[in-house]
Design a protein around this motif. Structure first.
Motif, mmCIF file in Angstrom:
data_model
loop_
_atom_site.group_PDB
_atom_site.id
_atom_site.type_symbol
_atom_site.label_atom_id
_atom_site.label_comp_id
_atom_site.label_asym_id
_atom_site.label_seq_id
_atom_site.Cartn_x
_atom_site.Cartn_y
_atom_site.Cartn_z
ATOM 1 N N ARG A 108 -7.787 2.625 11.433
ATOM 2 C CA ARG A 108 -8.210 2.965 10.117
ATOM 3 C C ARG A 108 -7.406 4.478 9.924
ATOM 4 O O ARG A 108 -7.614 4.695 8.738
ATOM 5 C CB ARG A 108 -9.828 3.023 10.005
ATOM 6 C CG ARG A 108 -10.234 1.782 9.886
ATOM 7 C CD ARG A 108 -11.750 1.681 10.727
ATOM 8 N NE ARG A 108 -12.817 2.508 10.164
ATOM 9 C CZ ARG A 108 -13.782 2.893 10.941
ATOM 10 N NH1 ARG A 108 -14.407 2.102 11.785
ATOM 11 N NH2 ARG A 108 -14.851 3.875 10.290
ATOM 12 N N PHE A 167 -13.899 -2.307 11.510
ATOM 13 C CA PHE A 167 -14.628 -1.525 10.591
ATOM 14 C C PHE A 167 -16.198 -1.393 11.487
ATOM 15 O O PHE A 167 -17.069 -0.680 10.853
ATOM 16 C CB PHE A 167 -15.102 -2.168 9.275
ATOM 17 C CG PHE A 167 -13.743 -1.547 8.362
ATOM 18 C CD1 PHE A 167 -13.844 -0.428 7.762
ATOM 19 C CD2 PHE A 167 -12.635 -2.218 8.448
ATOM 20 C CE1 PHE A 167 -12.571 0.106 7.074
ATOM 21 C CE2 PHE A 167 -11.588 -1.811 7.563
ATOM 22 C CZ PHE A 167 -11.501 -0.755 6.967
ATOM 23 N N SER A 383 -19.117 0.842 8.361
ATOM 24 C CA SER A 383 -18.210 2.136 8.676
ATOM 25 C C SER A 383 -19.266 3.143 8.587
ATOM 26 O O SER A 383 -18.970 3.908 9.212
ATOM 27 C CB SER A 383 -16.911 2.104 8.141
ATOM 28 O OG SER A 383 -17.059 2.509 6.694
ATOM 29 N N SER A 395 -14.264 5.441 3.580
ATOM 30 C CA SER A 395 -14.135 4.365 3.763
ATOM 31 C C SER A 395 -13.336 3.372 3.250
ATOM 32 O O SER A 395 -12.512 2.419 3.736
ATOM 33 C CB SER A 395 -15.606 3.657 4.217
ATOM 34 O OG SER A 395 -16.152 4.512 4.940
ATOM 35 N N ARG A 398 -9.523 3.878 4.051
ATOM 36 C CA ARG A 398 -9.150 3.358 5.124
ATOM 37 C C ARG A 398 -8.955 1.867 5.053
ATOM 38 O O ARG A 398 -8.120 1.323 5.363
ATOM 39 C CB ARG A 398 -10.164 3.667 6.230
ATOM 40 C CG ARG A 398 -10.237 5.226 6.456
ATOM 41 C CD ARG A 398 -11.429 5.761 7.226
ATOM 42 N NE ARG A 398 -11.249 7.120 7.936
ATOM 43 C CZ ARG A 398 -12.345 7.542 8.038
ATOM 44 N NH1 ARG A 398 -13.463 7.188 8.097
ATOM 45 N NH2 ARG A 398 -12.273 9.068 8.498
ATOM 46 N N LEU A 399 -9.921 1.115 4.148
ATOM 47 C CA LEU A 399 -10.100 -0.299 4.079
ATOM 48 C C LEU A 399 -8.355 -0.552 3.353
ATOM 49 O O LEU A 399 -7.865 -1.560 3.883
ATOM 50 C CB LEU A 399 -11.147 -0.751 3.254
ATOM 51 C CG LEU A 399 -11.170 -2.149 3.160
ATOM 52 C CD1 LEU A 399 -11.223 -3.191 4.304
ATOM 53 C CD2 LEU A 399 -12.490 -2.720 2.128
ATOM 54 N N ARG A 402 -5.799 -0.711 5.735
ATOM 55 C CA ARG A 402 -5.891 -1.781 6.770
ATOM 56 C C ARG A 402 -4.843 -2.933 6.039
ATOM 57 O O ARG A 402 -5.222 -3.282 4.870
ATOM 58 C CB ARG A 402 -7.333 -2.252 6.806
ATOM 59 C CG ARG A 402 -7.357 -3.413 7.859
ATOM 60 C CD ARG A 402 -7.403 -3.177 9.243
ATOM 61 N NE ARG A 402 -7.654 -4.339 9.958
ATOM 62 C CZ ARG A 402 -6.806 -4.918 11.006
ATOM 63 N NH1 ARG A 402 -5.812 -4.173 11.261
ATOM 64 N NH2 ARG A 402 -7.141 -5.837 11.564
#
Length: 429
Positions: A108, A167, A383, A395, A398-399, A402
């Protein structure tokens, strides 16, 4: 239920793997002038490799630490020792599951530039140094998979489980099980996949309505690699003996499985009778705890105060419904509210992040979410329960980093807006 057998102590040190990634060089760039990026994975209690980051590792089995270091080396044209900064990242877990959580956390944080350079995201100041232990209220971090999930292929499900693991998920719960469409075969196969990644397996209201359903459920229980939890939603005090037989049937094959009930749909009179039934020896003999979820007419705090002592309490937040739900979407236009009430594309990272913090009264916490954007919802919520810096927006960023496009079934598509003709060159949406 009897307590699970004690886990063996972790080894003093075990090198789980090492990856040496030379950065992809630009054209006409000498490989010797390219920095290296090394990832070292380890399991155990020898944490001397964390000393450069001044980190320690907690005793919890899901604890992990990440330590980034750099080493300057000269290039062929520069012998000063300051030409190239090679990077090494150590990911250390207290156990195998802790290592998996640490690897997910590292994924992440990573970025890859257009030139193929792997690095740490700009939102995280370098060097990367963090030690994380999930808090007690985040001990159970699950995702409920309902009807639509059973239409996935087995490779798609494995990729889906791996994305959840990145996650911080540690449990997948199968709900709305329907043997007439062959769900029993996938339960057996998919439990083996989850066991491979040390992800817990939970069953939501498995079918027992008919003799055929009962026989199939028993065969499924026998064939599944693991079942860690049984959850029944609803049910009055009069139904507790029947639910006890379901738990007993499961524990023939999985003796350490926990059992949970939710008082969803009970009015005040039925709830009081239900709570009194929980405080009997016959119920205490098989029931682990109570889940606070949709349809419970008292607040979480009130339920926690009224549940008899000795029972664990876990959350069961409904974040898949947008209208008739525990957490309805605020300020929606009426047309949206009445047509998009369930399984809708509705990512709300700040709101989901706030829901994830409502854990102060629960000894266990489990976040569920399913629908068109099921990757976003549990990703943000789970997360938050394992993060050293909770933030719904962070979060979500970061997703987005991914690479979810690796999951079968996720495809980029061009705009379907009427203004976009068949030969439109508009970018994918």
């Amino acid at each position: 239920p009897p307590p699970p057998p004690p886990r063996p102590p972790p080894p003093a040190w075990r090198l789980a793997g090492q990856c040496d990634h030379g950065m992809l060089p630009r054209r006409n760039r000498s490989p010797s002038a390219t920095p290296s990026f090394t990832i070292v994975l380890g399991v155990g209690v020898d944490v001397s490799v964390l000393a450069p980051c001044h980190l320690s590792l907690d005793a919890g089995l899901e604890s992990f630490a990440i330590c980034q270091t750099s080493h300057a080396r000269p290039t062929t044209s520069n012998n000063s020792g300051t030409g190239i900064a090679d990077i090494a990242v150590h990911v250390i877990g207290r156990s195998d599951r802790g290592l998996l959580l640490g690897v997910g956390r590292l994924l992440r944080e990573l970025t890859v530039t257009a030139d193929g350079v792997i690095g740490i995201a700009a939102s995280r100041p370098a060097p990367l140094a963090l030690a994380v232990t999930p808090p007690p209220y985040g001990a159970m971090r699950g995702h409920q998979l309902t009807d639509w999930g059973f239409f996935m292929t087995t490779p798609s499900f494995e990729q889906f489980a791996r994305d959840l693991l990145v996650f911080g998920t540690n449990q997948v719960e199968f709900a709305h099980i329907d043997y007439s469409r062959g769900d029993q075969h996938k339960l057996v196969a998919w439990s083996a996949i989850l066991d491979k990644y040390d992800l817990r397996v939970s069953l939501f209201n498995p079918p027992f309505a008919t003799a055929s359903d009962t026989n199939t459920s028993l065969a499924v229980f026998a064939g599944m690699a693991r079942v860690d939890s049984l959850f029944h939603e609803g049910g009055s005090a009069d139904e507790l003996p029947m639910l006890a037989t379901h738990a007993k049937a499961l524990r023939q094959f999985h003796p350490n499985a926990t059992a949970w009930l939710s008082p969803g749909g009970l009015d005040e009179v039925a709830l009081e009778s239900w709570l009194l039934a929980l405080d009997t020896a016959s119920t205490r003999a098989w029931l682990t705890g109570v889940a606070y979820g949709p349809g419970t007419h008292v607040s979480q705090k009130q339920l926690a105060e009224r549940v008899p002592s000795g029972y664990a309490l876990r959350q069961y937040p409904d974040i898949t419904h947008s209208l008739a739900a525990m957490y309805p979407q605020p300020n929606w236009h009426h047309a949206w509210a009445v047509t998009h009430g369930r399984l809708v594309v509705n990512p709300s990272p700040e709101r989901f992040g706030a829901i994830a913090t409502l854990n102060q009264n629960a000894t266990y916490s489990r976040f569920i979410g399913f629908g068109a954007y099921s990757e976003v919802r549990p990703g943000v919520c789970i997360s938050e329960a394992t993060s050293d810096e909770p933030s719904g927006q962070l979060s979500s960023r970061r997703l987005c980093r991914r690479p979810l496009s690796s999951s079968p079934g996720i495809r980029m598509h061009r705009s379907s807006h009427p203004s976009a003709g068949a030969n439109s060159a508009q970018p994918p949406r």
